[in-house]
Write an enzyme that holds these catalytic residues in place. Structure first.
Site: not given
Length: 414
Positions: A200, A333
């Protein structure tokens, strides 16, 4: 008639980890929408199935025709109806036939096509003309656990949030300043560090948990003092990744220690108190609502205790957590649940019960910017989408553009 769907196309593309994923195009008489599905490295056991057994290739060869034959001719603006059709096509409760990633790509692309049909940006189409607030970016600074590699910290993500920022550009810049400061401090600690990053975009150093915590904390303090923008630290513990069901303990391999449930609660509570954490995600494994509630009771007044694997963007599971008083925040999400409709339903339930929604990327991302629009449209005060890397910056730069369009924009209320 402007939003009548004329064509649906699916294609295989590559995500930021080099893995295949699906991208959907939806064409209407007067508009076009495109969206791509991300994927996670550490996933909750209750998430919908990402893809059918045959993977993305099966989606392209078999599923595309199934979906297109059903939704061509429907109005793209009827998002709830189209999401229901996707569920009917699938026929399971976890999208194991067509894949949750397929469903969410089509669902988001349809919403974007509907917005385009009326010459509106997605955040206005979904949120109306009223959105005025921009979410604070929660940035990933150090990667450990499943997002890094050998010798990285056990804790998966060391995060920061610039709560004192007055606009999105200042917020993004502040996070980048902390990211750079942390790199410099890692290099002071480890002369062999060459700047490796995790999935990430956070640094992936050879550090213990305690060393990473100290570097994170001092970097936040220094950048806050230098810029006048208050920055607070956060964590994604991803504790399900090191929960040992047989031993009934949390096994920290890098540390060489293990903790019972009560010891884990006390450990996290002590970290929150010592390092003044604003946000801690998944501090307890995904099936333990009772321990999650105990930690929330201990530390929830001072810190957001956020559930990701615990809730997996699922309204039914969130309702269980609300009843148990487990957490006070949750990760959103869309690909965990499969459709925009279900994503919105979960956010609505969270807000009604004063749980703070945090719209989030996944570790395997694309340059799709949809979640930036969702965060603004649904008035989520925080967006978790990294601090560096093209697939992360795509969302942050979209927030800059959105802020320019808003009348009297302000940062969200935290």
């Amino acid at each position: 008639m402007d939003s009548v769907i004329e064509d649906v196309r699916l294609r295989k593309i590559i995500d930021s980890r080099g893995n295949p994923t699906v991208e959907a195009d939806v064409l209407t008489w007067n508009g076009f929408g495109r969206a791509a599905a991300p994927s996670g490295a550490s996933t909750g056991i209750n998430e919908v199935t990402s893809f059918p057994d045959g993977g993305v290739d099966q989606v392209i060869t078999d599923v595309e025709d199934l979906i297109s034959s059903e939704i061509i001719g429907m109005e793209a603006e009827d998002i709830r109806e189209i999401d229901n059709v996707l569920k009917e096509i699938d026929g399971t409760d976890n999208f194991s036939t067509i894949g949750g990633n397929t469903a969410v790509a089509v669902s988001m692309a349809t919403a974007k096509a509907a917005a385009s049909s009326y010459n509106l940006p997605l955040y206005k189409f979904l949120g109306g003309i009223m959105p005025t607030q921009i979410p604070f970016p929660l940035g990933n600074m150090i990667n450990g656990g499943a997002h890094a590699g050998t010798n990285a910290p056990d804790i998966q993500e060391f995060l920061v949030i610039p709560v004192g920022a007055s606009n999105i550009t200042e917020a993004i810049t502040t996070n980048i300043n902390v990211h750079r400061r942390i790199k410099a401090k890692i290099q002071e600690k480890d002369k062999t560090f060459t700047g490796g990053k995790g999935d990430e975009g956070g640094w992936a150093p050879n550090l213990t948990n305690e060393e990473a915590l100290e570097i994170q904390f001092t970097s936040c303090e220094e950048v806050s003092d230098e810029t006048g923008v208050l920055v607070k630290p956060g964590l994604d513990v991803a504790s399900s990744e090191f929960w040992n069901e047989k031993e009934q303990k949390y096994v920290y391999e890098r540390e060489g220690t293990s903790r019972t449930v009560e010891e884990q609660i006390d450990y996290i509570a002590d970290l929150i108190d010592t390092y003044k954490f604003f946000y801690v995600e998944d501090p307890i494994q995904e099936n333990d609502f009772e321990a999650f509630a105990e930690l929330t009771s201990k530390s929830g007044k001072d810190c957001l205790i956020c559930g990701d694997d615990l809730f997996v963007t699922n309204a039914e599971i969130l309702a269980k957590g609300i009843e148990a008083h487990a957490g006070n925040s949750l990760i959103i999400k869309p690909n965990q649940i499969g459709t925009l409709t279900d994503t919105y339903n979960t956010i609505k339930l969270a807000k009604a019960n004063k749980y703070v929604p945090v719209v989030s990327h996944r570790s395997g991302e694309t340059t799709d910017e949809t979640i930036a629009h969702l965060a603004v449209a649904f008035n989520a005060p925080i967006i978790k989408t990294g601090a560096a890397g093209g697939e992360r910056i795509a969302k942050l730069n979209e927030l800059v553009r959105i802020e320019e369009e808003l009348l009297n924009p302000s940062m969200a209320d935290l």
